[in-house]
Design a protein around this motif. Structure first.
Motif, mmCIF file in Angstrom:
data_model
loop_
_atom_site.group_PDB
_atom_site.id
_atom_site.type_symbol
_atom_site.label_atom_id
_atom_site.label_comp_id
_atom_site.label_asym_id
_atom_site.label_seq_id
_atom_site.Cartn_x
_atom_site.Cartn_y
_atom_site.Cartn_z
ATOM 1 N N THR A 310 0.835 -1.198 0.000
ATOM 2 C CA THR A 310 0.000 0.000 0.000
ATOM 3 C C THR A 310 0.868 1.246 0.000
ATOM 4 N N VAL A 311 0.729 2.061 -1.046
ATOM 5 C CA VAL A 311 1.666 3.184 -1.185
ATOM 6 C C VAL A 311 1.342 4.353 -0.254
ATOM 7 N N LEU A 312 0.102 4.477 0.177
ATOM 8 C CA LEU A 312 -0.230 5.533 1.140
ATOM 9 C C LEU A 312 0.188 5.030 2.520
ATOM 10 N N GLN A 313 1.462 5.186 2.852
ATOM 11 C CA GLN A 313 2.061 4.381 3.909
ATOM 12 C C GLN A 313 1.750 4.845 5.329
ATOM 13 N N PHE A 314 1.205 6.031 5.530
ATOM 14 C CA PHE A 314 0.936 6.506 6.883
ATOM 15 C C PHE A 314 -0.551 6.562 7.226
ATOM 16 N N GLY A 315 -1.415 6.129 6.313
ATOM 17 C CA GLY A 315 -2.835 6.102 6.608
ATOM 18 C C GLY A 315 -3.529 7.430 6.338
ATOM 19 N N LEU A 316 -4.827 7.431 6.547
ATOM 20 C CA LEU A 316 -5.670 8.598 6.314
ATOM 21 C C LEU A 316 -6.131 9.184 7.644
ATOM 22 N N LEU A 317 -6.100 10.498 7.738
ATOM 23 C CA LEU A 317 -6.510 11.192 8.955
ATOM 24 C C LEU A 317 -7.945 11.676 8.830
ATOM 25 N N ARG A 318 -8.732 11.415 9.841
ATOM 26 C CA ARG A 318 -10.096 11.913 9.940
ATOM 27 C C ARG A 318 -10.277 12.597 11.296
ATOM 28 N N VAL A 319 -11.326 13.403 11.416
ATOM 29 C CA VAL A 319 -11.660 14.076 12.672
ATOM 30 C C VAL A 319 -13.103 13.728 13.017
ATOM 31 N N ALA A 320 -13.335 13.297 14.239
ATOM 32 C CA ALA A 320 -14.688 12.920 14.651
ATOM 33 C C ALA A 320 -15.571 14.162 14.731
ATOM 34 N N ALA A 321 -16.619 14.199 13.910
ATOM 35 C CA ALA A 321 -17.546 15.333 13.920
ATOM 36 C C ALA A 321 -18.547 15.214 15.056
ATOM 37 N N GLU A 322 -18.710 14.015 15.572
ATOM 38 C CA GLU A 322 -19.602 13.769 16.707
ATOM 39 C C GLU A 322 -19.122 12.514 17.412
ATOM 40 N N PRO A 323 -19.583 12.261 18.628
ATOM 41 C CA PRO A 323 -19.118 11.063 19.343
ATOM 42 C C PRO A 323 -19.501 9.787 18.587
ATOM 43 N N LEU A 324 -18.629 8.789 18.654
ATOM 44 C CA LEU A 324 -18.908 7.481 18.069
ATOM 45 C C LEU A 324 -18.074 6.451 18.787
ATOM 46 N N THR A 325 -18.287 5.190 18.452
ATOM 47 C CA THR A 325 -17.539 4.087 19.050
ATOM 48 C C THR A 325 -16.914 3.268 17.925
ATOM 49 N N ILE A 326 -15.629 2.960 18.048
ATOM 50 C CA ILE A 326 -14.930 2.114 17.085
ATOM 51 C C ILE A 326 -14.352 0.928 17.841
ATOM 52 N N ALA A 327 -14.792 -0.260 17.495
ATOM 53 C CA ALA A 327 -14.324 -1.499 18.134
ATOM 54 C C ALA A 327 -14.419 -1.406 19.659
ATOM 55 N N GLY A 328 -15.521 -0.832 20.132
ATOM 56 C CA GLY A 328 -15.749 -0.715 21.563
ATOM 57 C C GLY A 328 -15.062 0.460 22.231
ATOM 58 N N ARG A 329 -14.270 1.200 21.485
ATOM 59 C CA ARG A 329 -13.541 2.340 22.049
ATOM 60 C C ARG A 329 -14.344 3.620 21.806
ATOM 61 N N PRO A 330 -14.724 4.342 22.847
ATOM 62 C CA PRO A 330 -15.455 5.607 22.645
ATOM 63 C C PRO A 330 -14.530 6.681 22.086
ATOM 64 N N ILE A 331 -15.006 7.337 21.042
ATOM 65 C CA ILE A 331 -14.274 8.427 20.397
ATOM 66 C C ILE A 331 -15.072 9.707 20.615
ATOM 67 N N ARG A 332 -14.423 10.742 21.096
ATOM 68 C CA ARG A 332 -15.114 12.003 21.378
ATOM 69 C C ARG A 332 -15.148 12.896 20.143
ATOM 70 N N ALA A 333 -16.138 13.774 20.094
ATOM 71 C CA ALA A 333 -16.177 14.771 19.026
ATOM 72 C C ALA A 333 -14.894 15.597 19.073
ATOM 73 N N GLY A 334 -14.286 15.790 17.914
ATOM 74 C CA GLY A 334 -13.044 16.542 17.827
ATOM 75 C C GLY A 334 -11.800 15.689 17.869
ATOM 76 N N ASP A 335 -11.910 14.425 18.254
ATOM 77 C CA ASP A 335 -10.747 13.547 18.285
ATOM 78 C C ASP A 335 -10.250 13.265 16.864
ATOM 79 N N ARG A 336 -8.950 13.185 16.708
ATOM 80 C CA ARG A 336 -8.353 12.809 15.433
ATOM 81 C C ARG A 336 -8.198 11.292 15.367
ATOM 82 N N VAL A 337 -8.528 10.730 14.226
ATOM 83 C CA VAL A 337 -8.529 9.276 14.053
ATOM 84 C C VAL A 337 -7.754 8.947 12.788
#
Length: 430
Positions: A310-337
Motif C-alpha cells: 500500500t503506497v499511502l504508507q501513513f494512513g488517512l486522517l479523519r476528525v470525529a464530527a460527533e461522538p462514536l464508538t470504534i471497536a468498543g472504544r469511545p471516540i469524542r467529538a473533535g478527536d483525530r482518528v
C-alpha cells in the motif's frame, strides 16, 4: 491514479524523535507514536501485528496537539472510511507524522477545499465535476493511447544503455504522460511538476521551502486554467473551465486544487505501484518467469501489489464530527482518528497469510488502497488499466528482465508520504 483514496499531501514535518513503546501496551498506558520503521523494504513496521491483535484502536501520540487514535483492523478501517461522522475536513493534513508547518489561514489561501479535505455536500459537488473523466467508457477509449505511450517508452528502454533504472525509464514517465494528456498539463512541463510533486510529498521540507513549493504549484496551475479559458481543449481542465462558464459554482482556486490532487495522484502513486510490482516479480523466487506462463494472473499481481505494498504508507486522517464508538472504544467529538490502510490490508482476519505476496489470492481485490465510501479514488480503473498494459507489455518485450544487483541493496523512500522505490536497476537481453 492509484493507491490514494484521495490520499494526503505534504503540510507537516516527520517527527522521528523518541523510541515507540511496545505495541502490546495496555489501554491504561500512554499514547504511542505512529510506527514507521520497516524491518524490510516491503515489510510493515512490526508493531502493527501486535496492535491489530491487542490494541486495534490505540491511543496515538501526535507531533503537535492532543493525542488521537490509530485504527488498524480491516473491518474497523473500512467502516471508518464510510462513516460520515469521521470528517475529512481539517485544518492540517498528516499531523500524525509531522508537526504542523502551515497555519489554517495559509492553507486556505494556498489551496481551498478539494476532494481530499471536504465532506458532502461540498465534496459531492466537487467530485461530480471530475468523475465523468474516469468512467469505464472514457478509460476504454484511452487504452489505445496508453498502449502507444507504453510501447514508445519500451522502445526507448530497449535501445538505451543497460542496466537501466526502470523507475525513470518507464514507471514514472508513462503515468505522467497519461495524466498530463487527460488533465491538460503539458508533458513538456514534467520536470517542473515532478519536482514540485516530490517537494510536496517530502517530509523533510522546511516551512519556507514548503510554502514556496505550494505557491509555485498553485501559480503554475492557475496559469493553465487561464490558458484553457482562452484556448480550450479536450481535457479535464477545459471541462472544469467550461463548467464555470455555464454557471457551476466553481472558483479558479478550486480548479487549481482539484488539478493538483489529480496530477499528483495520477502519476506519482501509479509509478510507485509499478516499481513495487516489478520488484515483487523479479526478486527470488522470481515470479516473473511464472507469469510468462500464466498471463491470466496479471490482474492478481496488480491487486496483490496494491494490497501488500500500500503506497499511502501513513494512513488517512479523519476528525470525529460527533461522538462514536470504534471497536468498543469511545471516540469524542473533535478527536483525530488515523485509519491505517497498510495495516488493514495485511489483517490476517481478512487475508489469510496476509504477509505473503500471492497473485492467486482470490480476495486481494478487497484491499482498501483506493479507499472506500464517498472518498473512494475515482481514478482506480485508470490505474488498473495503466498497470495492466505496463505489465503485459513488459512481459512480452523483456521476457528475461532481471534485477541488476542485489535486491537487498534496493532502497525505498523513507521520508515521503507515498511508499515506493528510489530506483529499480534492471537488465535484459536486447
Amino acid at each position: 491514479m492509484t493507491g490514494t483514496g484521495e490520499g494526503p499531501l505534504n503540510e507537516t514535518r516527520l517527527d522521528t524523535a523518541g523510541t515507540p513503546p511496545s505495541a502490546t501496551a495496555g489501554p491504561g498506558t500512554g499514547p504511542i507514536p505512529l510506527p514507521v520503521d520497516r524491518p524490510g523494504l516491503l515489510d510493515l513496521p512490526a508493531d502493527f501485528r501486535l496492535l491489530r491483535s491487542d490494541l486495534p484502536v490505540a491511543p496515538l501520540a501526535f507531533p503537535d496537539g492532543p493525542p488521537g487514535w490509530l485504527v488498524t483492523r480491516y473491518d474497523d478501517v473500512r467502516a471508518g472510511l464510510a462513516d460520515p461522522r469521521l470528517s475529512s475536513r481539517r485544518p492540517h493534513l498528516n499531523s500524525h507524522v509531522r508537526a504542523s508547518l502551515i497555519t489554517s489561514e495559509e492553507m486556505t489561501a494556498l489551496r481551498p477545499s478539494d476532494l481530499l479535505t471536504s465532506d458532502p455536500p461540498e465534496h459531492t459537488r466537487l467530485r461530480r465535476l471530475v468523475t465523468g473523466q474516469f468512467t469505464a467508457r472514457r478509460i476504454n477509449q484511452l487504452a489505445p493511447r496508453i498502449q502507444a505511450i507504453v510501447d514508445e517508452h519500451c522502445d526507448a528502454l530497449a535501445s538505451g544503455p543497460r542496466p537501466a533504472d526502470l523507475i525513470t525509464a518507464l514507471a514514472l514517465p508513462v503515468p505522467s504522460l497519461v495524466i498530463s494528456e487527460l488533465l491538460g498539463v503539458p508533458f513538456a512541463d514534467r520536470a517542473l511538476y515532478q519536482r514540485l510533486t516530490a517537494e510536496l510529498l517530502s517530509l523533510e521540507r522546511t516551512r519556507e521551502q514548503l510554502l514556496d513549493s505550494k505557491a509555485e504549484m498553485k501559480a503554475y496551475l492557475l496559469g493553465l486554467v487561464q490558458a484553457r479559458r482562452t484556448a480550450p481543449a479536450d481535457d479535464l481542465l477545459s471541462g472544469l473551465v467550461q463548467a464555470q462558464s455555464t454557471g457551476t459554482p466553481l472558483t479558479d482556486d478550486e480548479i487549481a486544487a482539484l488539478a493538483q490532487l489529480i496530477l499528483i495522484a495520477g502519476h506519482e502513486t501509479t509509478a510507485n505501484v509499478t516499481g513495487l510490482a516489478v520488484f515483487h516479480l523479479l526478486r527470488p523466487p522470481r515470479l516473473w518467469d511464472a507469469l510468462q506462463q500464466r498471463p491470466d494472473l496479471i490482474d492478481g499481481v496488480i491487486e496483490e501489489t496494491l494490497r501488500i505494498a500500500t503506497v499511502l504508507q501513513f494512513g488517512l486522517l479523519r476528525v470525529a464530527a460527533e461522538p462514536l464508538t470504534i471497536a468498543g472504544r469511545p471516540i469524542r467529538a473533535g478527536d483525530r482518528v488515523v485509519l491505517h490502510l497498510p495495516a488493514a490490508n495485511q489483517d490476517p482476519a481478512r487475508f489469510a497469510d496476509a504477509g505473503r505476496f500471492d497473485p492467486e489470492r482470490l480476495n486481494a481485490g478487497r484491499h482498501l488502497s483506493f479507499g472506500h465510501g464517498p472518498h473512494h479514488c475515482p481514478g482506480d480503473q485508470l490505474a488498473r488499466v495503466e498497470l495492466r498494459i505496463l505489465l503485459t507489455t513488459m512481459l512480452r518485450r523483456f521476457p528475461d528482465l532481471r534485477l541488476a544487483g542485489d535486491p537487498q541493496n534496493i532502497r525505498a523512500h523513507r521520508t515521503r508520504v507515498v511508499h515506493g522505490l528510489v530506483e529499480l536497476p534492471v537488465d535484459f537481453t536486447p
